[in-house]
Design a protein around this motif. Structure first.
Motif, PDB file in Angstrom:
ATOM      1  N   UNK A 178       0.835  -1.207   0.026  1.00  0.00           N
ATOM      2  CA  UNK A 178       0.017  -0.031   0.030  1.00  0.00           C
ATOM      3  C   UNK A 178       0.794   1.303  -0.052  1.00  0.00           C
ATOM      4  N   UNK A 179       1.932   1.234   0.829  1.00  0.00           N
ATOM      5  CA  UNK A 179       2.810   2.461   0.825  1.00  0.00           C
ATOM      6  C   UNK A 179       3.487   2.476  -0.418  1.00  0.00           C
ATOM      7  N   UNK A 180       3.847   1.770  -1.056  1.00  0.00           N
ATOM      8  CA  UNK A 180       4.681   1.743  -2.706  1.00  0.00           C
ATOM      9  C   UNK A 180       3.400   2.773  -3.375  1.00  0.00           C
ATOM     10  N   UNK A 181       2.314   1.755  -3.534  1.00  0.00           N
ATOM     11  CA  UNK A 181       1.091   2.342  -4.395  1.00  0.00           C
ATOM     12  C   UNK A 181       0.834   3.769  -4.070  1.00  0.00           C
ATOM     13  N   UNK A 182       0.710   4.235  -2.844  1.00  0.00           N
ATOM     14  CA  UNK A 182       0.311   5.574  -2.433  1.00  0.00           C
ATOM     15  C   UNK A 182       1.389   6.478  -2.840  1.00  0.00           C
ATOM     16  N   UNK A 183       2.708   5.962  -2.719  1.00  0.00           N
ATOM     17  CA  UNK A 183       3.910   6.894  -2.990  1.00  0.00           C
ATOM     18  C   UNK A 183       3.863   7.000  -4.771  1.00  0.00           C
ATOM     19  N   UNK A 184       3.767   5.828  -5.359  1.00  0.00           N
ATOM     20  CA  UNK A 184       3.507   5.940  -6.750  1.00  0.00           C
ATOM     21  C   UNK A 184       2.117   7.163  -7.177  1.00  0.00           C
ATOM     22  N   UNK A 185       1.171   7.020  -6.579  1.00  0.00           N
ATOM     23  CA  UNK A 185       0.062   7.797  -6.693  1.00  0.00           C
ATOM     24  C   UNK A 185       0.294   9.229  -6.278  1.00  0.00           C
ATOM     25  N   UNK A 186       1.070   9.462  -5.453  1.00  0.00           N
ATOM     26  CA  UNK A 186       1.414  11.067  -4.925  1.00  0.00           C
ATOM     27  C   UNK A 186       2.383  11.422  -5.988  1.00  0.00           C
ATOM     28  N   UNK A 187       3.420  10.556  -6.642  1.00  0.00           N
ATOM     29  CA  UNK A 187       4.391  11.151  -7.423  1.00  0.00           C
ATOM     30  C   UNK A 187       3.489  11.643  -8.761  1.00  0.00           C
ATOM     31  N   UNK A 188       2.490  10.780  -9.271  1.00  0.00           N
ATOM     32  CA  UNK A 188       1.634  11.069 -10.389  1.00  0.00           C
ATOM     33  C   UNK A 188       0.872  12.366 -10.102  1.00  0.00           C
ATOM     34  N   UNK A 189       0.107  12.393  -8.864  1.00  0.00           N
ATOM     35  CA  UNK A 189      -0.420  13.424  -8.380  1.00  0.00           C
ATOM     36  C   UNK A 189       0.219  15.015  -8.500  1.00  0.00           C
ATOM     37  N   UNK A 190       1.509  14.711  -8.173  1.00  0.00           N
ATOM     38  CA  UNK A 190       2.409  15.954  -8.116  1.00  0.00           C
ATOM     39  C   UNK A 190       2.798  16.204  -9.710  1.00  0.00           C
ATOM     40  N   UNK A 191       3.004  15.440 -10.680  1.00  0.00           N
ATOM     41  CA  UNK A 191       3.085  15.785 -11.963  1.00  0.00           C
ATOM     42  C   UNK A 191       1.930  16.350 -12.466  1.00  0.00           C
ATOM     43  N   UNK A 192       0.872  15.583 -12.332  1.00  0.00           N
ATOM     44  CA  UNK A 192      -0.484  16.085 -12.903  1.00  0.00           C
ATOM     45  C   UNK A 192      -0.854  17.597 -12.501  1.00  0.00           C
ATOM     46  N   UNK A 193      -0.605  17.995 -11.409  1.00  0.00           N
ATOM     47  CA  UNK A 193      -1.010  18.903 -10.604  1.00  0.00           C
ATOM     48  C   UNK A 193      -0.027  19.962 -11.269  1.00  0.00           C
ATOM     49  N   UNK A 194       1.203  19.858 -11.414  1.00  0.00           N
ATOM     50  CA  UNK A 194       1.947  20.690 -12.064  1.00  0.00           C
ATOM     51  C   UNK A 194       1.545  21.072 -13.584  1.00  0.00           C
ATOM     52  N   UNK A 229      -7.489  10.146  -8.981  1.00  0.00           N
ATOM     53  CA  UNK A 229      -6.412   9.339  -8.299  1.00  0.00           C
ATOM     54  C   UNK A 229      -6.922   9.040  -6.895  1.00  0.00           C
ATOM     55  N   UNK A 230      -7.408  10.347  -5.928  1.00  0.00           N
ATOM     56  CA  UNK A 230      -7.688  10.211  -4.593  1.00  0.00           C
ATOM     57  C   UNK A 230      -9.206  10.027  -4.165  1.00  0.00           C
ATOM     58  N   UNK A 231     -10.101   9.776  -5.281  1.00  0.00           N
ATOM     59  CA  UNK A 231     -11.520   9.852  -5.272  1.00  0.00           C
ATOM     60  C   UNK A 231     -11.884   8.674  -4.314  1.00  0.00           C
ATOM     61  N   UNK A 232     -11.083   7.409  -4.257  1.00  0.00           N
ATOM     62  CA  UNK A 232     -11.695   6.558  -3.614  1.00  0.00           C
ATOM     63  C   UNK A 232     -11.713   6.556  -2.210  1.00  0.00           C
ATOM     64  N   UNK A 233     -12.696   5.897  -1.365  1.00  0.00           N
ATOM     65  CA  UNK A 233     -12.766   5.925   0.063  1.00  0.00           C
ATOM     66  C   UNK A 233     -11.801   5.452   0.483  1.00  0.00           C
ATOM     67  N   UNK A 234     -11.033   4.575  -0.224  1.00  0.00           N
ATOM     68  CA  UNK A 234      -9.868   3.777   0.523  1.00  0.00           C
ATOM     69  C   UNK A 234      -8.362   4.488   0.180  1.00  0.00           C
ATOM     70  N   UNK A 235      -8.612   5.681  -0.548  1.00  0.00           N
ATOM     71  CA  UNK A 235      -7.281   6.295  -0.714  1.00  0.00           C
ATOM     72  C   UNK A 235      -6.964   7.518   0.361  1.00  0.00           C
ATOM     73  N   UNK A 236      -6.065   6.883   1.334  1.00  0.00           N
ATOM     74  CA  UNK A 236      -5.733   7.581   2.538  1.00  0.00           C
ATOM     75  C   UNK A 236      -4.509   7.397   2.845  1.00  0.00           C
ATOM     76  N   UNK A 237      -3.679   8.357   3.444  1.00  0.00           N
ATOM     77  CA  UNK A 237      -4.291   9.639   3.418  1.00  0.00           C
ATOM     78  C   UNK A 237      -4.303  10.507   2.189  1.00  0.00           C
ATOM     79  N   UNK A 238      -5.194  11.238   2.086  1.00  0.00           N
ATOM     80  CA  UNK A 238      -5.016  12.047   0.655  1.00  0.00           C
ATOM     81  C   UNK A 238      -4.255  13.537   1.050  1.00  0.00           C
ATOM     82  N   UNK A 239      -3.440  13.775  -0.128  1.00  0.00           N
ATOM     83  CA  UNK A 239      -2.321  14.533   0.110  1.00  0.00           C
ATOM     84  C   UNK A 239      -3.208  16.008  -0.095  1.00  0.00           C
ATOM     85  N   UNK A 240      -2.709  17.061   0.421  1.00  0.00           N
ATOM     86  CA  UNK A 240      -3.335  18.468   0.274  1.00  0.00           C
ATOM     87  C   UNK A 240      -3.510  18.576  -1.175  1.00  0.00           C
TER      88      UNK A 240
END
Length: 178
Positions: free
Chosen positions: A21-37, A77-88
């Motif tokens: 889960x930590x690995x998937x969360x970290x990958x999702x967070x990296x993708x989030x930062x890229x998409x947000x930018x 990416x973070x809309x699932x109720x199981x996606x936690x913690x959600x980044x800012x």
């Protein structure tokens, strides 16, 4: 000794799950930062619909296309109720989407978004069309406002809350004999 052996398997399974889960969360967070930018770049260029939806662009070496995400992808990416913690960035992306729809887009952008994305990716299109209707109404284009509201009501009838907003707006137009 037997108790320790019985506890060992569940602890190992729990650790594997936690690490995965930590690995998937970290990958999702990296993708989030890229998409947000990517989205922020488009936002600052005034390309508001692209900032929401993202876009496919040709690679520099012209060998194919790459997807540059938007605020919608960050939210998804973070809309699932199981996606936690959600980044800012999740909350920031949602705020930017609301800002774009309610303050930044104009009639032309909204209508172009509808024509470009209808039946391909309808997320946020009803909200955009409601805004287009409001902008038409503000400019005194009652028939165009009515058409925008009616389109939301008919094309997005499954989105009951938004269809009701469109119906209410149409009702106000009728009540005021506009």
């Amino acid at each position: 000794m037997v108790k320790k052996q019985k506890l060992k398997k569940p602890i190992i399974i729990l650790l594997v799950i936690l690490i995965s889960y930590s690995w998937v969360w970290l990958e999702s967070y990296q993708r989030t930062k890229l998409y947000y930018q990517n989205a922020l770049e488009n936002f600052h260029k005034g390309r508001y619909i692209t900032a929401i939806k993202g876009e496919r662009v040709l690679k520099e070496d012209r060998s194919g296309y790459v997807f540059k995400g938007g605020f919608q992808q960050v939210e998804t990416i973070w809309s699932s109720k199981y996606a936690f913690p959600r980044p800012g960035l999740y909350a920031e992306a949602k705020k930017k989407i609301d800002l774009i729809i309610n303050k930044k887009i104009d009639i032309e952008m909204g209508e172009n978004a509808f024509h470009q994305y209808f039946r391909l990716d309808n997320k946020y299109l009803p909200q955009i069309l409601l805004r287009v209707g409001d902008l038409h109404l503000k400019e005194g284009n009652i028939d165009k406002a009515r058409k925008a509201y009616d389109l939301v009501r008919q094309a997005f009838s499954r989105k009951q809350e938004l269809a009701k907003q469109a119906e209410d707006k149409l009702g106000k137009l009728k009540t005021n004999n506009i």
